[in-house]
Design a protein around this motif. Sequence first.
Motif, PDB file in Angstrom:
ATOM      1  N   MET A   1       0.841  -1.203   0.000  1.00 14.63           N
ATOM      2  CA  MET A   1       0.000   0.000   0.000  1.00 14.63           C
ATOM      3  C   MET A   1       0.866   1.240   0.000  1.00 14.63           C
ATOM      4  SD  MET A   1      -2.813   1.220   2.866  1.00 14.63           S
ATOM      5  CE  MET A   1      -1.557   1.531   4.116  1.00 14.63           C
ATOM      6  N   ARG A   2       0.611   2.131  -0.938  1.00  9.61           N
ATOM      7  CA  ARG A   2       1.292   3.421  -0.971  1.00  9.61           C
ATOM      8  C   ARG A   2       0.365   4.470  -0.402  1.00  9.61           C
ATOM      9  NH1 ARG A   2       3.130   4.939  -6.756  1.00  9.61           N
ATOM     10  NH2 ARG A   2       4.203   6.555  -5.555  1.00  9.61           N
ATOM     11  N   SER A   3       0.907   5.350   0.439  1.00  7.49           N
ATOM     12  CA  SER A   3       0.070   6.377   1.047  1.00  7.49           C
ATOM     13  C   SER A   3       0.866   7.650   1.268  1.00  7.49           C
ATOM     14  CB  SER A   3      -0.502   5.887   2.387  1.00  7.49           C
ATOM     15  OG  SER A   3      -1.283   6.873   2.984  1.00  7.49           O
ATOM     16  N   SER A   4       0.313   8.770   0.781  1.00  5.06           N
ATOM     17  CA  SER A   4       0.933  10.067   1.025  1.00  5.06           C
ATOM     18  C   SER A   4       0.323  10.747   2.236  1.00  5.06           C
ATOM     19  CB  SER A   4       0.758  10.967  -0.203  1.00  5.06           C
ATOM     20  OG  SER A   4      -0.616  11.127  -0.523  1.00  5.06           O
ATOM     21  N   ARG A   5      -0.759  10.184   2.766  1.00  2.00           N
ATOM     22  CA  ARG A   5      -1.399  10.742   3.953  1.00  2.00           C
ATOM     23  C   ARG A   5      -2.214   9.645   4.620  1.00  2.00           C
ATOM     24  NH1 ARG A   5      -4.005  16.278   3.189  1.00  2.00           N
ATOM     25  NH2 ARG A   5      -2.283  16.981   4.515  1.00  2.00           N
ATOM     26  N   MET A   6      -2.204   9.625   5.950  1.00  2.00           N
ATOM     27  CA  MET A   6      -3.063   8.714   6.708  1.00  2.00           C
ATOM     28  C   MET A   6      -3.742   9.522   7.802  1.00  2.00           C
ATOM     29  SD  MET A   6      -2.261   5.166   8.777  1.00  2.00           S
ATOM     30  CE  MET A   6      -2.031   4.223   7.274  1.00  2.00           C
ATOM     31  N   ILE A   7      -5.050   9.486   7.809  1.00  2.00           N
ATOM     32  CA  ILE A   7      -5.838  10.222   8.795  1.00  2.00           C
ATOM     33  C   ILE A   7      -6.640   9.223   9.609  1.00  2.00           C
ATOM     34  CG2 ILE A   7      -7.751  11.851   9.109  1.00  2.00           C
ATOM     35  CD1 ILE A   7      -6.800  13.298   6.600  1.00  2.00           C
ATOM     36  N   THR A   8      -6.547   9.325  10.924  1.00  2.00           N
ATOM     37  CA  THR A   8      -7.313   8.471  11.825  1.00  2.00           C
ATOM     38  C   THR A   8      -8.528   9.245  12.321  1.00  2.00           C
ATOM     39  OG1 THR A   8      -5.318   7.311  12.538  1.00  2.00           O
ATOM     40  CG2 THR A   8      -7.258   7.115  13.947  1.00  2.00           C
ATOM     41  N   ALA A   9      -9.679   8.608  12.266  1.00  2.00           N
ATOM     42  CA  ALA A   9     -10.922   9.266  12.686  1.00  2.00           C
ATOM     43  C   ALA A   9     -11.798   8.288  13.435  1.00  2.00           C
ATOM     44  CB  ALA A   9     -11.667   9.827  11.482  1.00  2.00           C
ATOM     45  N   VAL A  10     -12.563   8.826  14.369  1.00  2.00           N
ATOM     46  CA  VAL A  10     -13.579   8.065  15.091  1.00  2.00           C
ATOM     47  C   VAL A  10     -14.933   8.476  14.526  1.00  2.00           C
ATOM     48  CG1 VAL A  10     -14.601   7.553  17.339  1.00  2.00           C
ATOM     49  CG2 VAL A  10     -12.136   7.962  17.147  1.00  2.00           C
ATOM     50  N   GLU A  11     -15.740   7.481  14.178  1.00  2.00           N
ATOM     51  CA  GLU A  11     -17.054   7.740  13.589  1.00  2.00           C
ATOM     52  C   GLU A  11     -18.105   7.765  14.703  1.00  2.00           C
ATOM     53  OE1 GLU A  11     -16.771   8.349  10.503  1.00  2.00           O
ATOM     54  OE2 GLU A  11     -14.896   7.325   9.970  1.00  2.00           O
ATOM     55  N   ALA A  12     -18.889   8.843  14.753  1.00  2.00           N
ATOM     56  CA  ALA A  12     -19.901   8.989  15.803  1.00  2.00           C
ATOM     57  C   ALA A  12     -21.116   9.699  15.233  1.00  2.00           C
ATOM     58  CB  ALA A  12     -19.324   9.774  16.986  1.00  2.00           C
ATOM     59  N   HIS A  13     -22.230   9.579  15.934  1.00  2.00           N
ATOM     60  CA  HIS A  13     -23.403  10.380  15.577  1.00  2.00           C
ATOM     61  C   HIS A  13     -24.051  10.901  16.847  1.00  2.00           C
ATOM     62  CE1 HIS A  13     -26.860   7.780  16.747  1.00  2.00           C
ATOM     63  NE2 HIS A  13     -26.054   6.769  16.500  1.00  2.00           N
ATOM     64  N   ALA A  14     -24.618  12.091  16.760  1.00  3.81           N
ATOM     65  CA  ALA A  14     -25.346  12.709  17.866  1.00  3.81           C
ATOM     66  C   ALA A  14     -26.814  12.759  17.495  1.00  3.81           C
ATOM     67  CB  ALA A  14     -24.821  14.111  18.154  1.00  3.81           C
ATOM     68  N   GLU A  15     -27.601  11.928  18.152  1.00  2.00           N
ATOM     69  CA  GLU A  15     -29.041  11.843  17.895  1.00  2.00           C
ATOM     70  C   GLU A  15     -29.332  11.689  16.403  1.00  2.00           C
ATOM     71  OE1 GLU A  15     -30.785  11.399  20.416  1.00  2.00           O
ATOM     72  OE2 GLU A  15     -29.755  12.369  22.081  1.00  2.00           O
ATOM     73  N   GLY A  16     -28.475  10.919  15.714  1.00  3.70           N
ATOM     74  CA  GLY A  16     -28.679  10.606  14.306  1.00  3.70           C
ATOM     75  C   GLY A  16     -27.801  11.368  13.345  1.00  3.70           C
ATOM     76  N   GLU A  17     -27.233  12.500  13.764  1.00  5.99           N
ATOM     77  CA  GLU A  17     -26.402  13.305  12.866  1.00  5.99           C
ATOM     78  C   GLU A  17     -24.951  12.845  12.934  1.00  5.99           C
ATOM     79  OE1 GLU A  17     -25.299  16.573  10.220  1.00  5.99           O
ATOM     80  OE2 GLU A  17     -26.990  15.209  10.537  1.00  5.99           O
ATOM     81  N   PRO A  18     -24.373  12.360  11.804  1.00  5.74           N
ATOM     82  CA  PRO A  18     -22.994  11.872  11.840  1.00  5.74           C
ATOM     83  C   PRO A  18     -21.987  12.999  11.974  1.00  5.74           C
ATOM     84  CG  PRO A  18     -23.844  11.800   9.596  1.00  5.74           C
ATOM     85  CD  PRO A  18     -24.992  12.209  10.466  1.00  5.74           C
ATOM     86  N   GLY A  19     -21.029  12.803  12.877  1.00  2.00           N
ATOM     87  CA  GLY A  19     -19.983  13.795  13.113  1.00  2.00           C
ATOM     88  C   GLY A  19     -18.636  13.113  13.256  1.00  2.00           C
ATOM     89  N   ARG A  20     -17.997  12.847  12.152  1.00  2.00           N
ATOM     90  CA  ARG A  20     -16.666  12.218  12.139  1.00  2.00           C
ATOM     91  C   ARG A  20     -15.670  13.096  12.909  1.00  2.00           C
ATOM     92  NH1 ARG A  20     -15.256  10.589   6.309  1.00  2.00           N
ATOM     93  NH2 ARG A  20     -16.469   8.762   6.943  1.00  2.00           N
ATOM     94  N   VAL A  21     -14.823  12.478  13.735  1.00  2.92           N
ATOM     95  CA  VAL A  21     -13.870  13.224  14.556  1.00  2.92           C
ATOM     96  C   VAL A  21     -12.455  12.764  14.220  1.00  2.92           C
ATOM     97  CG1 VAL A  21     -13.148  13.847  16.893  1.00  2.92           C
ATOM     98  CG2 VAL A  21     -15.581  13.456  16.402  1.00  2.92           C
ATOM     99  N   ILE A  22     -11.644  13.649  13.650  1.00  2.00           N
ATOM    100  CA  ILE A  22     -10.258  13.340  13.301  1.00  2.00           C
ATOM    101  C   ILE A  22      -9.404  13.416  14.560  1.00  2.00           C
ATOM    102  CG2 ILE A  22      -8.235  14.059  11.982  1.00  2.00           C
ATOM    103  CD1 ILE A  22     -10.157  15.185   9.874  1.00  2.00           C
TER     104      ILE A  22
END
Length: 351
Positions: A1-22
């Motif tokens: 795998m080649r990668s010029s960037r790697m971003i780690t994020a936690v996937e969450a939702h607040a009362e149904g609204e998705p809010g990805r957190v880096i």
Amino acid sequence: MRSSRMITAVEAHAEGEPGRVITGGLPPIPGRSVFEKMQWMQANADEIRTLMLQEPRGNPALCCNAIVEPCDPSADAGFIIMEQTEYPPMSGSNTICTVTVLLETGILPMVEPVTELTLEAPAGIIRVRAECKDGKVTRVTFRNVPAFAVHLDAEIEVEGHGRARVDVAWGGMFYVIAEAAQFGLDLVPENGAEMVRLCEALRRAAVVQLPVVHPENPAIKGPTISQLTGPAKTGGHHGRSAVTVSNSVAAPPSAMSLPGALDRSPCGTGTSAKMACLHARGLLAPGQDYINEGPIGTTFTGRIEGVTQVGPYPAILPSIAGQAWIYGVSQYTLDPTDPFQAGFRVGDIWG
């Protein structure tokens, strides 16, 4: 795998609204405040926002947050909010997602039964009370920035709808707010497409006919977002809102396109702006709860904790309470040969 960037994020939702957190993989972001950090990111690293929110990694309803070092010494963490067309100064659902991620992943220590912490948002300092049990954040209550009404019962000309009566208010973003009943529209999920089209027509009309500037920060202008309101569907609740997050600031879309996405939650800044209008009309007093439903029936509980003044405007000190749930942890990579280095959008779902 080649990668010029790697971003780690936690996937969450607040009362149904998705809010990805880096939580990792961002470059150093300079600034003397989180607002300045947001401005720097917008000017110099906006491809992170589009990479995370546009296809193939994102979708029209998704929001994203970047955890950053705070600048205010009283803050435990800072965060930058990213949406499809803008960097909002504040967001309730994104605050609730970010707090949940900070505590449930151990970035900040969790204290049961209540953890108190302070965040620095672009809009300013946000005081937070998180109720916690068995390692889970069960409720987040935060003191939002002061909210105030700028226009009440103003009339504007809305394309395709004629004259409409609206309010314009600040709740962390500048909203144009209209009662859905004047358009004969019921705020239920089945009417989502109609709600989005109407909200975008209201936003486009209001930004031209009722432009506003924040009295304490002239870089914040609007209205940039729209809200339809109506009666609650459930006994014991006080109202229902449908907020549209715009996907495009371009020319008016065709009648068949969908130029935005409904906020799946009741929307914290929208609830704050709505409460400011109710208070300005004498319909909501300090100390009263206001349980606001979103379009799918989930709720945020707002309360006026006090009153203040923002420039020439009488303002309220709102608090918002709700819950978020983590549903995944992701690592996003960017292959240097990928032709879509900043994501892409297609008109079938983006308008």
